[in-house]
Design a protein around this motif. Structure first.
Motif, PDB file in Angstrom:
ATOM      1  N   ASP A  28      -5.154  23.849  -5.589  1.00 34.39           N
ATOM      2  CA  ASP A  28      -5.718  22.578  -5.254  1.00 34.39           C
ATOM      3  C   ASP A  28      -4.441  21.726  -5.379  1.00 34.39           C
ATOM      4  O   ASP A  28      -3.365  21.894  -5.958  1.00 34.39           O
ATOM      5  CB  ASP A  28      -7.049  22.204  -6.038  1.00 34.39           C
ATOM      6  N   ASP A  29      -4.749  20.323  -5.066  1.00 33.93           N
ATOM      7  CA  ASP A  29      -3.613  19.392  -5.162  1.00 33.93           C
ATOM      8  C   ASP A  29      -3.010  19.019  -6.446  1.00 33.93           C
ATOM      9  O   ASP A  29      -1.923  18.686  -7.011  1.00 33.93           O
ATOM     10  CB  ASP A  29      -4.244  17.741  -4.761  1.00 33.93           C
ATOM     11  N   ILE A  48      -7.641  28.313  -7.210  1.00 37.88           N
ATOM     12  CA  ILE A  48      -8.645  28.435  -6.531  1.00 37.88           C
ATOM     13  C   ILE A  48      -9.070  29.699  -6.269  1.00 37.88           C
ATOM     14  O   ILE A  48      -8.100  30.664  -5.605  1.00 37.88           O
ATOM     15  CB  ILE A  48      -8.722  27.604  -5.026  1.00 37.88           C
TER      16      ILE A  48
END
Length: 130
Positions: free
Chosen positions: A50-51, A56
């Motif tokens: 993710d950012d 994930i």
């Protein structure tokens, strides 16, 4: 610190997992070996980040997986790792669950308690000492 740098550069090989996806049908995905693991009856694969840089992962129930194929340097090393993990698990389990009793108790053979239900007679070993 030098060992850490060498560890990062070492090639760990790839793994290919083939599984059934409800939306996509049969899926074949190849990822680095360190991105696939088996835990609690599921195959877990890293699919993205993710950012914030968190991994994930996708958990795939083992019943949906056709096979997982991994490249390893030597098969013996892979098997040895599995044996080490099983032995470690068994050792941890043995420390948590008492196994057996006193060695004298185990060596003693005891006769089973017998009662003849049909005649109402009691086995002589069941008679109280008088």
């Amino acid at each position: 610190m030098v060992d850490d740098d060498l560890e990062l550069e070492r090639e760990l090989g790839n793994a290919t997992i083939v599984y059934d996806d409800p939306d996509e049908g049969t899926v074949e995905k190849t990822v680095p070996n360190e991105h696939v693991a088996y835990f609690q009856d599921h195959w877990i694969i890293k699919t993205d980040e993710d950012d914030q840089g968190h991994d994930i992962v996708r958990r795939i129930p083992s019943g949906r997986v056709h096979y997982v194929e991994r490249s390893v340097e030597q098969f013996e090393d892979e098997v040895e790792t599995l044996v080490d993990r099983v032995q470690s698990f068994a050792s941890n389990l043995q420390t948590k669950i008492p196994v057996g009793g006193d060695s004298d108790e185990r060596s003693e053979q005891r006769e089973p308690h017998r009662i003849d239900v049909g005649s109402g007679a009691i086995d002589e070993r069941d008679e109280p000492d008088r």
